[in-house]
Design an enzyme around this catalytic site. Structure first.
Site, PDB file in Angstrom:
ATOM      1  N   LYS A 183     -19.079  13.485  -8.148  1.00 11.29           N
ATOM      2  CA  LYS A 183     -17.788  14.160  -7.957  1.00 11.29           C
ATOM      3  C   LYS A 183     -17.802  15.559  -8.546  1.00 11.29           C
ATOM      4  O   LYS A 183     -17.140  16.452  -8.025  1.00 11.29           O
ATOM      5  CB  LYS A 183     -16.633  13.334  -8.531  1.00 11.29           C
ATOM      6  CG  LYS A 183     -16.404  12.064  -7.734  1.00 11.29           C
ATOM      7  CD  LYS A 183     -14.947  11.694  -7.561  1.00 11.29           C
ATOM      8  CE  LYS A 183     -14.823  10.577  -6.528  1.00 11.29           C
ATOM      9  NZ  LYS A 183     -13.554   9.907  -6.519  1.00 11.29           N
ATOM     10  N   LYS A 219     -22.026   4.382   3.697  1.00  9.03           N
ATOM     11  CA  LYS A 219     -20.827   3.538   3.840  1.00  9.03           C
ATOM     12  C   LYS A 219     -19.662   4.336   4.448  1.00  9.03           C
ATOM     13  O   LYS A 219     -19.575   5.554   4.270  1.00  9.03           O
ATOM     14  CB  LYS A 219     -20.432   2.901   2.507  1.00  9.03           C
ATOM     15  CG  LYS A 219     -19.734   3.806   1.537  1.00  9.03           C
ATOM     16  CD  LYS A 219     -19.016   2.983   0.451  1.00  9.03           C
ATOM     17  CE  LYS A 219     -18.093   3.922  -0.302  1.00  9.03           C
ATOM     18  NZ  LYS A 219     -17.147   3.293  -1.186  1.00  9.03           N
ATOM     19  N   LYS A 245     -13.313   7.090   2.941  1.00 11.59           N
ATOM     20  CA  LYS A 245     -12.131   7.864   3.323  1.00 11.59           C
ATOM     21  C   LYS A 245     -12.330   9.350   3.079  1.00 11.59           C
ATOM     22  O   LYS A 245     -11.592  10.158   3.618  1.00 11.59           O
ATOM     23  CB  LYS A 245     -10.868   7.328   2.666  1.00 11.59           C
ATOM     24  CG  LYS A 245     -10.858   7.212   1.158  1.00 11.59           C
ATOM     25  CD  LYS A 245      -9.496   6.647   0.735  1.00 11.59           C
ATOM     26  CE  LYS A 245      -9.537   5.692  -0.420  1.00 11.59           C
ATOM     27  NZ  LYS A 245      -9.985   6.254  -1.687  1.00 11.59           N
TER      28      LYS A 245
HETATM   29  P1  ATP Z   1     -13.806   7.796  -1.532  1.00  9.79           P
HETATM   30  O1  ATP Z   1     -14.373   8.223  -0.220  1.00  9.79           O
HETATM   31  O2  ATP Z   1     -12.583   8.591  -1.950  1.00  9.79           O
HETATM   32  O3  ATP Z   1     -14.821   7.595  -2.618  1.00  9.79           O
HETATM   33  P2  ATP Z   1     -13.750   5.091  -0.594  1.00  9.79           P
HETATM   34  O4  ATP Z   1     -13.316   5.020   0.822  1.00  9.79           O
HETATM   35  O5  ATP Z   1     -15.205   4.961  -0.868  1.00  9.79           O
HETATM   36  O6  ATP Z   1     -13.169   6.377  -1.273  1.00  9.79           O
HETATM   37  P3  ATP Z   1     -12.628   3.665  -2.863  1.00  9.79           P
HETATM   38  O7  ATP Z   1     -11.262   4.181  -3.194  1.00  9.79           O
HETATM   39  O8  ATP Z   1     -13.781   4.072  -3.723  1.00  9.79           O
HETATM   40  O9  ATP Z   1     -12.936   3.971  -1.317  1.00  9.79           O
HETATM   41  O10 ATP Z   1     -12.606   2.107  -2.794  1.00  9.79           O
HETATM   42  C1  ATP Z   1     -11.490   1.271  -2.715  1.00  9.79           C
HETATM   43  C2  ATP Z   1     -11.995  -0.138  -2.462  1.00  9.79           C
HETATM   44  O11 ATP Z   1     -12.491  -0.258  -1.121  1.00  9.79           O
HETATM   45  C3  ATP Z   1     -13.151  -0.537  -3.379  1.00  9.79           C
HETATM   46  O12 ATP Z   1     -12.971  -1.879  -3.775  1.00  9.79           O
HETATM   47  C4  ATP Z   1     -14.364  -0.391  -2.494  1.00  9.79           C
HETATM   48  O13 ATP Z   1     -15.418  -1.242  -2.861  1.00  9.79           O
HETATM   49  C5  ATP Z   1     -13.812  -0.742  -1.109  1.00  9.79           C
HETATM   50  N1  ATP Z   1     -14.555  -0.045  -0.052  1.00  9.79           N
HETATM   51  C6  ATP Z   1     -14.546   1.291   0.168  1.00  9.79           C
HETATM   52  N2  ATP Z   1     -15.327   1.603   1.225  1.00  9.79           N
HETATM   53  C7  ATP Z   1     -15.843   0.435   1.692  1.00  9.79           C
HETATM   54  C8  ATP Z   1     -16.722   0.090   2.768  1.00  9.79           C
HETATM   55  N3  ATP Z   1     -17.206   1.015   3.572  1.00  9.79           N
HETATM   56  N4  ATP Z   1     -17.024  -1.189   2.972  1.00  9.79           N
HETATM   57  C9  ATP Z   1     -16.533  -2.132   2.145  1.00  9.79           C
HETATM   58  N5  ATP Z   1     -15.705  -1.893   1.121  1.00  9.79           N
HETATM   59  C10 ATP Z   1     -15.351  -0.625   0.873  1.00  9.79           C
END
Ligand code: ATP
Ligand code: LTN
Length: 334
Positions: free
Chosen positions: A115, A197, A200
């Protein structure tokens, strides 16, 4: 333990638009866990400001996320759904835990490294201390279990270390939490790069299905999903794009990968992409409708926000007072 049930804590940031990955990988599982455990599901708005936010957008998204928790099927009379910023004990305990955390430990955190590379113009102390606030979230509720994705395991490990360190000095104050690893969890990959993965914060909107995407958008994004030139539908590491489509299909239908492969055997990639697009749209449609209904019901949502913040505060304050006493802060006069 609360009323004989193990305590489970998890949280999500309201930054960005939630994706199908957040839903299938986290939220959907939270619903089922609420039957078995005493659950606290937090909208971690204090974590969100480690990256600069537009105030109006942050407020709106925080409410939308809390509504989404309910729309996904979590009963707010059973599980406690609340904003982190409404329970001041989070920030208070985080300060105390800061004093039990070493710079070196925080320096090793891969999320901080990622980050700070991404936001080089705003590497603030909050971003550095992010895991300490997360530890406070969990320890305040004496959580036994914390469902998190693999990217958060390092933070959970630090939380355990901090809790253990505190307990070694002051006696058994904190429950040492464990990661809750669900059933072969759906790890949803990017539609544009199936080695990465779905996230968002991905800059390419075609890489992610957002939970509020309409049917046409969903179908179009799946039609454009990156696959391979093998031309055969199989569930294997060498075909990550196809495997991701099958995973999504299975997560939405409850079928096994073997069943899904059998169903699509001899058919083209186009058929699979259409079928996955349709099933995802069918899955998200009721969720979107429920969100729209709940959004209109201002009185009900406000009452959930108020009552659950009170419930969370009750448990959080209990732990905080114990901690304050142990470290030598003067007791309150009652
Ligand atoms: P960012 O892109 O802002 O890092 P993110 O989409 O990766 O966000 P987080 O806010 O880090 O999401 O995660 C929220 C929850 O969703 C966590 O429990 C994480 O493990 C789950 N999660 C996020 N992306 C995935 C994915 N692609 N598949 C499965 N679980 C996910
Ligand atoms: N850092 C987590 C969100 C989060 C969390 C928590 C998860 C904040 N506090 C406590 C579990 C327990 C994330 O970005 N997914």
């Amino acid at each position: 333990m609360i009323d004989g049930k193990k305590v489970l804590f998890s949280g999500m940031q309201s930054t960005g638009n939630l994706t199908l990955g957040n839903y299938l990988g986290a939220l959907k599982n939270w619903v089922a866990l609420a039957d078995e455990y005493e659950c606290f599901y937090c909208v971690v708005d204090e974590h969100s400001i480690t990256v600069r936010q537009d105030p109006a957008v942050l407020r709106k998204r925080a409410r939308a996320l809390l509504i989404l928790y309910i729309a996904a099927g979590i009963d707010p009379d059973k599980a406690c759904l609340y904003y982190q910023s409404h329970v001041s004990a989070h920030a208070e305990l985080a300060w105390i835990l800061n004093c039990f955390t070493y710079m070196g430990e925080m320096n090793r955190m891969t999320q901080f490294k990622d980050k700070s590379a991404k936001h080089a113009d705003n590497i603030n102390v909050g971003l550095f201390a992010y895991p300490v606030l997360m530890a406070a979230d969990i320890l305040l509720y004496q959580a036994d279990l914390v469902p998190v994705g693999s990217d958060q395991l390092q933070h959970l490990e630090i939380c355990r270390d901090i809790a253990q360190r505190f307990n070694n000095i002051y006696g058994d104050v904190f429950t040492i939490p464990e990661a809750y690893i669900g059933k072969a969890g759906a790890r949803i990959m990017s539609l544009q790069n199936p080695e990465k993965k779905m996230s968002k914060s991905d800059e390419n909107p075609n890489a992610s299905i957002y939970l509020m995407d309409d049917r046409d958008t969903i179908i179009r994004k799946f039609r454009r999903a990156v696959t391979d030139s093998e031309g055969q539908i199989a569930y294997r590491d060498e075909q990550p794009g196809i495997r991701n489509l099958l995973d999504i299909y299975c997560a939405c239908t409850g079928k096994t990968p073997d069943d899904a492969v059998a169903e699509f055997s001899g058919r083209g990639y186009g058929d699979l992409k259409s079928a996955v697009g349709e099933i995802v749209a069918d899955t998200l449609d009721p969720l979107q409708k429920r969100c729209a209904e709940l959004t209109k019901d201002k009185g009900y949502i406000d009452s959930v926000i108020k009552n659950n913040a009170e419930k969370a505060s009750f448990y959080a304050t209990k732990t905080l007072r114990k901690v304050q006493h142990k470290i030598g802060f003067p007791d309150r006069i009652r």
